[in-house]
Scaffold this active site. Structure first.
Site, PDB file in Angstrom:
ATOM      1  CG  ASP A   1       0.711   5.282  13.997  1.00 44.17           C
ATOM      2  OD1 ASP A   1       1.687   5.613  13.292  1.00 44.17           O
ATOM      3  OD2 ASP A   1      -0.041   4.344  13.686  1.00 44.17           O
TER       4      ASP A   1
ATOM      5  CG  ASP B   1      -1.166   5.525   2.672  1.00 43.20           C
ATOM      6  OD1 ASP B   1      -1.922   4.979   1.840  1.00 43.20           O
ATOM      7  OD2 ASP B   1      -1.019   5.117   3.829  1.00 43.20           O
TER       8      ASP B   1
ATOM      9  CG  ASP C   1      -1.835  -1.188   1.273  1.00 37.20           C
ATOM     10  OD1 ASP C   1      -2.399  -1.516   0.221  1.00 37.20           O
ATOM     11  OD2 ASP C   1      -1.964  -1.795   2.352  1.00 37.20           O
TER      12      ASP C   1
END
Length: 424
Positions: free
Chosen positions: A132, A53, A51
């Site tokens: 995070d 981003d 993935d």
């Protein structure tokens, strides 16, 4: 904060061209844009990410206007899904600090500190601090061909360490699901958890009770259906988090010495199937997770003199009703779980005058695999497993029958999205 900026030191061929194209197009239009997050971490570790981003200072509306076929999604924090051929690139606007004076884009917090809405936009530095984990706060600049690090994520990758950005307890209170993310990355990457990050996790585990059950099921899928369920479950069982997710399982997991080996075998088999590209179902794992509570309840019911099959059905239903209070397991999975458990009581060959018909039932293979796991873990069901194993060898037509059943299963149709009506 002064960032650390290094030249790209990973294989550029592992960087997906669609993500780079989105970032470069945003740059061409005068915006800042970077490939960000787990993809950069994985490439620095020599892995091939799945993935990609992109983070930018363009607002969701500006991104949406720039890319045809894109759409704005999310409520807690809006993002844009940009379609590039068959790929969907997730584009987020830089997140900023929370300010009550910000009237245009506001963050809303619950009384316990949980962020209910988080549409506060900011700068690249603020975005890095709002992420995070330090290892997930790395940005690749495709224009300068450099990696930007505001949070010492490069150092933590080198040390193979997971560390929350900022005060861990505050960050967990903002979003308790971060605790699951930390443990999931530990299972996936094999990193150690920073001591402060770990201590706050143990203290804050009860906050998971505030998370909607539907969201926890989504997190269950991310943690257990991604090819590292076995290490994830081993890690969870060492923390209070397991108790918060599966209180029934936590209560009975050590009631018999066979329960943990059976659970880990189920997780390991699922990981093997996922990594081999074979189909898997969450129902099987959930049946294994909750089996200690089911069997303990069944033993009590049998001791009271209840008939075995009705007792199994009643106990299984009770366990599921308690489980879905914590994790919203969809009905299609709870139905399969009950069928797997019920068939455990029916697989004694002495009960079947027509074993071939029994073996042609839809859930027979799942129930047989479940029984095999019980035998592998040391439960006294080996003779029954051996009989059904030999029976299937003697009836190879059962495999073609199962394949036909799978092909005949109705496919779930997607509901068409309703068209938006223009404002009058």
């Amino acid at each position: 904060m002064m960032p650390t900026i290094i030249d790209r030191n990973f294989d550029i061929n592992k960087l997906h061209h669609s993500a780079v194209s989105v970032a470069l197009r945003l740059n061409d239009k005068g915006y800042e844009a970077y490939v960000v997050g787990g993809a950069i971490r994985d490439m620095l570790l020599g892995k091939t990410p799945k993935d990609f981003d992109v983070a930018t200072n363009a607002t969701p509306e500006q991104v949406h206007a720039l890319f045809r076929g894109s759409r704005i999604v999310g409520r807690r924090f809006q993002i844009v899904h940009v379609r590039m051929g068959r790929d969907i690139i997730e584009v987020t606007t830089f997140r900023g600090h929370h300010s009550e004076s910000d009237n245009k884009n506001t963050a809303k917090q619950g009384r316990s500190g949980v962020l209910l809405r988080d549409n506060v936009f900011g700068t690249l530095e603020q975005d890095a601090i709002r992420r995070d984990l330090t290892v997930n706060a790395l940005y690749y600049d495709p224009v300068e061909d450099t990696v930007i690090d505001y949070t010492e994520g490069l150092r933590d990758i080198a040390a193979r360490r997971l560390k929350i950005i900022g005060d861990p307890e505050t960050r967990y209170r903002e979003d308790p699901v971060r605790m699951l993310r930390v443990l999931r990355f530990q299972a996936k990457l094999g990193f150690d958890i920073d001591s402060a990050t770990n201590q706050a996790l143990n203290d804050c585990a009860p906050l998971l009770a505030q998370i909607p059950a539907a969201r926890l099921f989504d997190e269950f899928l991310k943690g257990f259906m991604a090819g590292h369920a076995k290490p994830f479950s081993e890690i969870l069982l060492q923390t209070p988090v397991w108790q918060e997710l599966f209180p029934d399982s936590a209560q009975y997991i050590d009631a018999k010495v066979c329960y943990r080996p059976m659970l880990f075998a189920a997780m390991g088999n699922t990981d093997q199937r996922i990594n081999a590209g074979q189909p898997v179902t969450p129902a099987f794992l959930l049946a294994a997770i909750l089996w200690p509570a089911v069997e303990q309840g069944l033993d009590l019911a049998l001791a009271r003199g209840e008939a075995p099959i009705p007792a199994m059905q009643s106990v299984g239903q009770d366990v599921i009703l308690r489980a879905i209070e914590r994790i919203a397991i969809p009905k299609r999975f709870t139905t399969m779980m009950r069928e797997i458990w019920d068939l455990q009581m029916r697989m004694d060959r002495r009960r079947h005058r027509k074993p071939l018909e029994f073996a042609q039932q839809k859930r027979f293979r799942a129930a047989y695999d479940f029984l095999s796991l019980r035998a592998q873990a040391g439960q006294d069901v080996g003779a029954v497993v051996d009989w059904w194993t030999q029976f299937q060898v003697e009836h190879p037509e059962l495999e073609s029958h199962r394949q036909q059943q799978h092909q005949d299963e109705p496919r779930k149709r997607r509901r068409p999205r309703p068209r938006r009506r223009p404002n009058p």
